[in-house]
Motif scaffolding. Structure first.
Motif, mmCIF file in Angstrom:
data_model
loop_
_atom_site.group_PDB
_atom_site.id
_atom_site.type_symbol
_atom_site.label_atom_id
_atom_site.label_comp_id
_atom_site.label_asym_id
_atom_site.label_seq_id
_atom_site.Cartn_x
_atom_site.Cartn_y
_atom_site.Cartn_z
ATOM 1 N N PHE A 2 0.830 -1.222 -0.016
ATOM 2 C CA PHE A 2 -0.008 -0.046 -0.170
ATOM 3 C C PHE A 2 0.853 1.164 0.093
ATOM 4 O O PHE A 2 1.976 1.179 0.580
ATOM 5 C CB PHE A 2 -0.759 0.012 1.518
ATOM 6 C CG PHE A 2 -1.966 -1.002 1.285
ATOM 7 C CD1 PHE A 2 -3.016 -0.846 0.611
ATOM 8 C CD2 PHE A 2 -1.751 -2.327 1.891
ATOM 9 C CE1 PHE A 2 -4.001 -2.072 0.737
ATOM 10 C CE2 PHE A 2 -2.314 -3.412 2.044
ATOM 11 C CZ PHE A 2 -3.767 -3.147 1.357
ATOM 12 N N GLY A 3 0.383 2.319 -0.549
ATOM 13 C CA GLY A 3 0.938 3.459 -0.415
ATOM 14 C C GLY A 3 2.570 3.595 -0.974
ATOM 15 O O GLY A 3 2.575 3.062 -2.225
ATOM 16 N N ARG A 4 3.261 3.942 -0.294
ATOM 17 C CA ARG A 4 4.865 3.931 -0.710
ATOM 18 C C ARG A 4 5.624 2.805 -0.270
ATOM 19 O O ARG A 4 6.862 2.638 -0.542
ATOM 20 C CB ARG A 4 5.490 5.090 -0.143
ATOM 21 C CG ARG A 4 5.010 6.489 -0.320
ATOM 22 C CD ARG A 4 5.563 7.717 0.480
ATOM 23 N NE ARG A 4 5.226 7.532 1.723
ATOM 24 C CZ ARG A 4 4.166 8.219 2.382
ATOM 25 N NH1 ARG A 4 3.483 9.015 1.339
ATOM 26 N NH2 ARG A 4 3.868 8.271 3.602
ATOM 27 N N SER A 5 4.998 1.730 0.127
ATOM 28 C CA SER A 5 5.628 0.505 0.236
ATOM 29 C C SER A 5 5.142 -0.556 -0.870
ATOM 30 O O SER A 5 4.099 -0.473 -1.307
ATOM 31 C CB SER A 5 4.843 -0.144 1.749
ATOM 32 O OG SER A 5 5.237 0.410 2.763
ATOM 33 N N ARG A 6 6.242 -1.056 -1.268
ATOM 34 C CA ARG A 6 6.047 -1.921 -2.334
ATOM 35 C C ARG A 6 5.392 -3.269 -2.103
ATOM 36 O O ARG A 6 5.257 -3.863 -1.078
ATOM 37 C CB ARG A 6 7.660 -2.314 -2.877
ATOM 38 C CG ARG A 6 8.278 -3.332 -2.051
ATOM 39 C CD ARG A 6 9.794 -3.699 -2.698
ATOM 40 N NE ARG A 6 10.703 -4.515 -2.018
ATOM 41 C CZ ARG A 6 10.368 -5.771 -1.994
ATOM 42 N NH1 ARG A 6 9.552 -6.353 -2.741
ATOM 43 N NH2 ARG A 6 11.083 -6.384 -1.151
ATOM 44 N N MET A 7 4.982 -3.587 -3.258
ATOM 45 C CA MET A 7 4.207 -4.986 -3.250
ATOM 46 C C MET A 7 4.961 -6.194 -2.707
ATOM 47 O O MET A 7 6.258 -6.501 -3.224
ATOM 48 C CB MET A 7 3.580 -5.186 -4.593
ATOM 49 C CG MET A 7 2.418 -6.434 -4.555
ATOM 50 S SD MET A 7 1.182 -5.908 -3.502
ATOM 51 C CE MET A 7 0.360 -4.810 -4.672
ATOM 52 N N PRO A 8 4.694 -6.938 -1.758
ATOM 53 C CA PRO A 8 5.358 -8.274 -1.181
ATOM 54 C C PRO A 8 5.589 -8.950 -2.677
ATOM 55 O O PRO A 8 4.804 -9.086 -3.436
ATOM 56 C CB PRO A 8 4.441 -8.789 -0.223
ATOM 57 C CG PRO A 8 3.596 -7.748 0.152
ATOM 58 C CD PRO A 8 3.393 -6.880 -0.901
ATOM 59 N N ASP A 9 6.690 -9.642 -2.662
ATOM 60 C CA ASP A 9 6.884 -10.892 -3.526
ATOM 61 C C ASP A 9 5.818 -11.917 -3.454
ATOM 62 O O ASP A 9 5.607 -12.400 -4.564
ATOM 63 C CB ASP A 9 8.303 -11.271 -3.536
ATOM 64 C CG ASP A 9 9.330 -10.220 -3.589
ATOM 65 O OD1 ASP A 9 9.117 -9.243 -4.602
ATOM 66 O OD2 ASP A 9 10.348 -10.344 -3.308
ATOM 67 N N GLU A 10 5.410 -12.217 -2.530
ATOM 68 C CA GLU A 10 4.610 -13.622 -2.463
ATOM 69 C C GLU A 10 3.207 -12.901 -2.541
ATOM 70 O O GLU A 10 2.829 -11.924 -2.482
ATOM 71 C CB GLU A 10 4.812 -14.348 -1.055
ATOM 72 C CG GLU A 10 4.495 -13.461 0.199
ATOM 73 C CD GLU A 10 5.823 -12.501 0.613
ATOM 74 O OE1 GLU A 10 5.649 -11.746 1.693
ATOM 75 O OE2 GLU A 10 6.957 -12.543 -0.040
ATOM 76 N N PRO A 11 2.324 -13.834 -2.165
ATOM 77 C CA PRO A 11 0.645 -13.301 -2.271
ATOM 78 C C PRO A 11 0.395 -12.374 -0.974
ATOM 79 O O PRO A 11 1.420 -12.418 -0.390
ATOM 80 C CB PRO A 11 0.134 -14.824 -2.036
ATOM 81 C CG PRO A 11 0.900 -15.759 -2.204
ATOM 82 C CD PRO A 11 2.254 -15.274 -2.085
ATOM 83 N N PRO A 12 -0.590 -11.537 -1.346
ATOM 84 C CA PRO A 12 -0.908 -10.460 -0.431
ATOM 85 C C PRO A 12 -0.739 -11.074 1.017
ATOM 86 O O PRO A 12 -0.946 -12.226 1.286
ATOM 87 C CB PRO A 12 -2.254 -9.929 -0.891
ATOM 88 C CG PRO A 12 -2.432 -10.551 -2.144
ATOM 89 C CD PRO A 12 -1.458 -11.575 -2.492
ATOM 90 N N LEU A 13 -0.428 -10.397 1.886
ATOM 91 C CA LEU A 13 -0.392 -10.656 3.254
ATOM 92 C C LEU A 13 -1.863 -10.568 4.016
ATOM 93 O O LEU A 13 -2.590 -10.065 3.650
ATOM 94 C CB LEU A 13 0.301 -9.634 3.992
ATOM 95 C CG LEU A 13 1.754 -9.173 3.620
ATOM 96 C CD1 LEU A 13 2.573 -8.217 4.522
ATOM 97 C CD2 LEU A 13 2.755 -10.431 3.599
ATOM 98 N N SER A 14 -1.608 -11.692 5.008
ATOM 99 C CA SER A 14 -2.891 -11.772 5.721
ATOM 100 C C SER A 14 -3.011 -10.812 6.913
ATOM 101 O O SER A 14 -1.908 -10.043 6.988
ATOM 102 C CB SER A 14 -2.924 -13.241 6.290
ATOM 103 O OG SER A 14 -1.804 -13.200 7.388
ATOM 104 N N VAL A 15 -4.099 -10.741 7.592
ATOM 105 C CA VAL A 15 -4.285 -9.777 8.650
ATOM 106 C C VAL A 15 -3.190 -10.083 9.691
ATOM 107 O O VAL A 15 -2.541 -9.094 10.112
ATOM 108 C CB VAL A 15 -5.600 -9.667 9.143
ATOM 109 C CG1 VAL A 15 -5.848 -8.871 10.289
ATOM 110 C CG2 VAL A 15 -6.633 -9.209 8.066
ATOM 111 N N VAL A 16 -3.171 -11.377 9.746
ATOM 112 C CA VAL A 16 -2.050 -11.629 10.790
ATOM 113 C C VAL A 16 -0.652 -11.393 10.579
ATOM 114 O O VAL A 16 0.200 -10.573 11.346
ATOM 115 C CB VAL A 16 -2.073 -13.437 11.262
ATOM 116 C CG1 VAL A 16 -0.848 -13.679 12.008
ATOM 117 C CG2 VAL A 16 -3.407 -13.500 11.745
#
Length: 105
Positions: A64-78
């Motif tokens: 989100f925002g200025r943070s890059r997208m993780p290489d793996e699938p979207p992160l969970s809430v945990v």
């Protein structure tokens, strides 16, 4: 305003910090956590108001925002919670008030 990117729980996280810690001991900070589909900029006016009396930290969660997208699938809430815990530890915050909106709550 201090803007920097930290590596937290294996993720690059952009973070904005405003204000200062009046006691100088890591207490009294506020961490603002945005919801899904937005970024820390969502809290702009609130960040400025709160920073008049203390330290405010507003991260952009991974992907989100200025943070890059993780290489793996979207992160969970945990996993997002793990990133926030790492942020609090990295910045030496002692029992900050954590304010969330939507998913961030």
């Amino acid at each position: 305003m201090n803007q920097r990117t930290l590596t937290l729980a294996g993720h690059a996280v952009a973070c904005v910090e405003l204000g200062s810690d009046p006691a100088g001991d890591g207490t009294g900070a506020v961490v603002l956590v945005h919801g899904i589909g937005v970024s820390s900029r969502y809290f702009g006016p609130l960040e400025r108001d709160l920073s008049r009396t203390g330290r405010v930290v507003a991260p952009d969660l991974p992907g989100f925002g200025r943070s890059r997208m993780p290489d793996e699938p979207p992160l969970s809430v945990v996993e997002h919670a793990d990133v926030l815990a790492a942020l609090i530890e990295e910045l030496g915050l002692d029992r900050p008030v954590v304010v969330g909106h939507s998913m961030g709550a």
